[in-house]
Design a protein around this motif. Structure first.
Motif, mmCIF file in Angstrom:
data_model
loop_
_atom_site.group_PDB
_atom_site.id
_atom_site.type_symbol
_atom_site.label_atom_id
_atom_site.label_comp_id
_atom_site.label_asym_id
_atom_site.label_seq_id
_atom_site.Cartn_x
_atom_site.Cartn_y
_atom_site.Cartn_z
ATOM 1 N N LEU A 1 0.778 -1.107 0.162
ATOM 2 C CA LEU A 1 0.035 0.051 -0.081
ATOM 3 C C LEU A 1 1.001 1.224 0.127
ATOM 4 O O LEU A 1 1.642 1.480 0.930
ATOM 5 C CB LEU A 1 -0.776 -0.021 1.234
ATOM 6 C CG LEU A 1 -1.896 1.204 1.459
ATOM 7 C CD1 LEU A 1 -2.647 1.415 0.225
ATOM 8 C CD2 LEU A 1 -2.719 1.099 2.432
ATOM 9 N N LEU A 2 0.730 1.891 -0.996
ATOM 10 C CA LEU A 2 1.575 3.175 -1.338
ATOM 11 C C LEU A 2 1.027 4.390 -0.437
ATOM 12 O O LEU A 2 -0.088 4.382 0.163
ATOM 13 C CB LEU A 2 1.761 3.772 -2.762
ATOM 14 C CG LEU A 2 2.273 2.647 -3.572
ATOM 15 C CD1 LEU A 2 2.028 3.194 -5.071
ATOM 16 C CD2 LEU A 2 3.601 1.845 -3.372
ATOM 17 N N ASP A 3 1.919 5.440 -0.051
ATOM 18 C CA ASP A 3 1.431 6.431 0.732
ATOM 19 C C ASP A 3 1.493 5.725 2.124
ATOM 20 O O ASP A 3 0.429 6.388 3.030
ATOM 21 C CB ASP A 3 0.381 7.284 0.105
ATOM 22 C CG ASP A 3 0.717 8.200 -0.986
ATOM 23 O OD1 ASP A 3 1.613 8.931 -0.939
ATOM 24 O OD2 ASP A 3 -0.103 7.728 -2.047
ATOM 25 N N GLY A 4 2.158 4.975 2.459
ATOM 26 C CA GLY A 4 2.182 4.331 3.936
ATOM 27 C C GLY A 4 2.223 5.330 5.017
ATOM 28 O O GLY A 4 1.604 4.890 6.154
ATOM 29 N N GLU A 5 2.877 6.374 5.052
ATOM 30 C CA GLU A 5 2.793 7.179 6.159
ATOM 31 C C GLU A 5 1.662 8.131 6.447
ATOM 32 O O GLU A 5 1.347 8.279 7.646
ATOM 33 C CB GLU A 5 4.010 8.573 5.983
ATOM 34 C CG GLU A 5 3.454 9.756 4.946
ATOM 35 C CD GLU A 5 3.737 9.334 3.372
ATOM 36 O OE1 GLU A 5 3.450 10.221 2.760
ATOM 37 O OE2 GLU A 5 3.986 8.192 3.326
ATOM 38 N N HIS A 6 0.520 7.940 5.790
ATOM 39 C CA HIS A 6 -0.786 8.415 6.190
ATOM 40 C C HIS A 6 -1.546 7.210 6.511
ATOM 41 O O HIS A 6 -2.243 7.311 7.667
ATOM 42 C CB HIS A 6 -1.345 9.185 4.932
ATOM 43 C CG HIS A 6 -2.425 9.928 5.371
ATOM 44 N ND1 HIS A 6 -2.480 11.084 5.808
ATOM 45 C CD2 HIS A 6 -3.639 9.628 5.043
ATOM 46 C CE1 HIS A 6 -3.804 11.376 6.278
ATOM 47 N NE2 HIS A 6 -4.544 10.754 5.797
ATOM 48 N N TRP A 7 -1.282 6.022 5.754
ATOM 49 C CA TRP A 7 -2.233 5.003 6.217
ATOM 50 C C TRP A 7 -2.038 4.239 7.497
ATOM 51 O O TRP A 7 -2.956 3.879 8.040
ATOM 52 C CB TRP A 7 -2.225 3.827 4.789
ATOM 53 C CG TRP A 7 -2.896 4.273 3.622
ATOM 54 C CD1 TRP A 7 -2.457 4.549 2.410
ATOM 55 C CD2 TRP A 7 -4.344 4.607 3.598
ATOM 56 N NE1 TRP A 7 -3.569 4.953 1.735
ATOM 57 C CE2 TRP A 7 -4.678 4.820 2.130
ATOM 58 C CE3 TRP A 7 -5.283 3.998 4.486
ATOM 59 C CZ2 TRP A 7 -6.015 4.959 1.880
ATOM 60 C CZ3 TRP A 7 -6.663 4.466 3.987
ATOM 61 C CH2 TRP A 7 -7.290 4.764 2.618
ATOM 62 N N GLN A 8 -0.804 4.191 7.935
ATOM 63 C CA GLN A 8 -0.628 3.527 9.134
ATOM 64 C C GLN A 8 -0.398 4.438 10.265
ATOM 65 O O GLN A 8 -1.504 4.269 11.072
ATOM 66 C CB GLN A 8 0.639 2.551 8.875
ATOM 67 C CG GLN A 8 0.937 1.708 10.406
ATOM 68 C CD GLN A 8 -0.171 1.112 10.702
ATOM 69 O OE1 GLN A 8 -0.823 0.254 9.893
ATOM 70 N NE2 GLN A 8 -0.612 1.325 12.025
ATOM 71 N N PRO A 9 0.387 5.220 10.366
ATOM 72 C CA PRO A 9 0.601 6.116 11.588
ATOM 73 C C PRO A 9 -0.690 7.041 11.866
ATOM 74 O O PRO A 9 -1.277 7.238 12.898
ATOM 75 C CB PRO A 9 1.685 7.017 11.473
ATOM 76 C CG PRO A 9 2.511 6.306 10.401
ATOM 77 C CD PRO A 9 1.461 5.623 9.169
ATOM 78 N N LEU A 10 -1.302 7.584 10.764
ATOM 79 C CA LEU A 10 -2.347 8.482 11.052
ATOM 80 C C LEU A 10 -3.594 7.748 10.829
ATOM 81 O O LEU A 10 -4.614 8.243 11.456
ATOM 82 C CB LEU A 10 -2.314 9.482 9.858
ATOM 83 C CG LEU A 10 -0.937 10.266 10.055
ATOM 84 C CD1 LEU A 10 -1.129 11.534 9.099
ATOM 85 C CD2 LEU A 10 -0.819 11.142 11.245
ATOM 86 N N LEU A 11 -3.971 6.914 9.951
ATOM 87 C CA LEU A 11 -5.211 6.128 9.771
ATOM 88 C C LEU A 11 -5.548 4.924 10.659
ATOM 89 O O LEU A 11 -6.450 4.413 10.633
ATOM 90 C CB LEU A 11 -5.616 6.062 8.356
ATOM 91 C CG LEU A 11 -5.745 7.302 7.687
ATOM 92 C CD1 LEU A 11 -6.091 7.248 6.027
ATOM 93 C CD2 LEU A 11 -6.746 8.443 8.369
ATOM 94 N N GLY A 12 -4.229 4.272 10.645
ATOM 95 C CA GLY A 12 -4.272 2.929 11.639
ATOM 96 C C GLY A 12 -4.889 1.584 10.687
ATOM 97 O O GLY A 12 -5.948 1.224 11.215
ATOM 98 N N LEU A 13 -4.247 1.611 9.631
ATOM 99 C CA LEU A 13 -4.585 0.480 8.731
ATOM 100 C C LEU A 13 -4.589 -0.897 9.386
ATOM 101 O O LEU A 13 -5.456 -1.806 9.167
ATOM 102 C CB LEU A 13 -3.461 0.253 7.754
ATOM 103 C CG LEU A 13 -3.878 -0.543 6.576
ATOM 104 C CD1 LEU A 13 -4.870 -0.501 5.451
ATOM 105 C CD2 LEU A 13 -2.517 -1.169 5.902
#
Length: 410
Positions: free
Chosen positions: A218-230
């Protein structure tokens, strides 16, 4: 695999197109506006109900509503603009300007929207501390005057800055309940690493697996994991049995300039994924190397690059999950390059799952041409859908969940 060479040197921006249809504005709001002596009671009611306010469709349709955005101004307030995601026209900024109730501090703006709409929105407030509204400097200055909505507690982290951005969901809009942490659900582990000059997050599903597990890139990982909690989404989908255990690799985009440079059909970036990041990740995660059990996913430029990566490396990526992909790219004489390249290539062993917002007037024409091109090229298992929203992580969260279930669920 795709052999056509992508163009270079395209401008880092989408096409500048006017909105093809006017905003569905309403003259009357979804509430009774107050007289000067009823302002405090009005705002007390707004505080209780939360913004935006919803009311019945003045045209009588059961599947539409009047949606009113509000701002409580002060003595110095000269103007207020509201920009719900993709519900505006840069060439007609006055169309998003609120009106003031004479003699009060109430500013309002109302749209007629279908009851499954959802979107984040921005408020910009002129408190008489900027340039003259008649000057060219005024518009760019006003776009710097962000204000939060004090009557709306529903927010998402903003891209790049993580500041809260408010959002609204009408009654029939999909809810991102799968993203909420649930008590009693087995939790996977998330670790952050530095690799190839960027941060990369790895998600390992709960419980040891006897066999290699499916893989999500999943690209743009800095938004999807630390901020959105994938990780919460994956925990829940796995616990519900809607997808098998899956590991995830989430490389960051670094910054906006790097993102434009790398996520525009660059073979160098695909090589970085295939030859460096994924082999390294495989030493830390029990992942499959089967392309049919591997999904590469992205949004906007990330969606374009996900489709490109599978087209040049189908031996590694057998499934493409795209939300609001920038298939218009590049802006210029080589427009929609990837669609034309796929049209001239024999069918690849790749499955496409595409979704776009109905309000994305710049992206939709190219998206529909890609859909038709895939159908003509024999991709009978490709899927395409349009949701009532814009270019928006609020929508992309549920689209990502649904796409994973469609591509990996079995």
């Amino acid at each position: 695999m795709l052999v056509s060479v992508p163009p270079e040197g395209a401008p880092p921006r989408p096409p500048r197109l006017a909105r093809p249809h006017p905003l569905p504005r309403l003259a009357e709001p979804a509430c009774v506006l107050p007289a000067p002596d009823g302002v405090e009671e009005f705002w007390e009611d707004v505080r209780r109900r939360g913004t935006p306010l919803l009311g019945p469709d003045p045209l009588g349709s059961d599947d539409h509503a009047a949606v009113t955005f509000l701002w409580r101004g002060g003595p110095a307030t000269r103007a207020v603009r509201v920009l719900p995601n993709k519900l505006g026209d840069p060439r007609d900024p006055e169309g998003n300007r609120m009106r003031q109730v004479p003699g009060t501090d109430v500013w309002h703006w109302t749209l007629r929207l279908r009851h499954d709409w959802r979107g984040t929105y921005d408020l910009y407030v002129d408190e008489s501390d900027g340039p003259d509204p008649a000057t060219p400097e005024y518009g760019p200055w006003l776009r710097t005057r962000h204000r939060s909505d004090p009557f709306n507690s529903r927010t998402l982290p903003r891209r790049w800055t993580a500041d809260p951005v408010p959002y609204a969901e009408l009654p029939a809009a999909p809810r991102a309940v799968d993203w909420e942490p649930r008590p009693g659900v087995a939790r996977g582990s998330v670790t952050e690493h530095k690799r190839s000059g960027r941060r990369v997050w790895l998600y390992e599903p709960p419980r040891a697996q006897a066999e290699p597990v499916d893989l999500l890139v999943l690209l743009d990982g800095e938004h999807w994991q630390p901020l959105l909690g994938l990780n919460h989404l994956l925990d829940n989908l796995i616990a519900d049995g809607r997808i098998p255990p899956v590991a995830a690799v989430l490389p960051e985009a670094v910054d906006e300039a790097t993102r434009w440079a790398e996520l525009a059909c660059r073979p160098e970036f695909v090589a970085l994924l295939v030859d460096e990041i994924l082999p390294w990740a495989a030493t830390r995660l029990p992942v499959t190397d089967d392309p049919a059990r591997t999904v590469i996913a992205g949004q906007s430029l990330g969606g374009l690059t996900a489709a490109y990566a599978a087209s040049v490396a189908p031996h590694r990526f057998g499934n493409v999950l795209v939300q609001s992909g920038s298939f218009w790219w590049p802006d210029g004489p080589d427009a929609e390059w990837l669609t034309r390249a796929l049209a001239g290539t024999p069918r690849l062993p790749v499955r496409f799952r595409l979704s776009f917002g109905e309000q994305e007037w710049v992206a939709l024409p190219a998206a529909r041409r890609l859909r038709d091109t895939l159908a003509q090229a024999g991709y009978e298992d490709a899927s395409y859908r349009e949701f009532n929203g814009g270019h928006d992580y609020l929508c992309w969260r549920t689209e990502l969940a649904d796409g994973l279930v469609e591509l990996l669920g079995r």
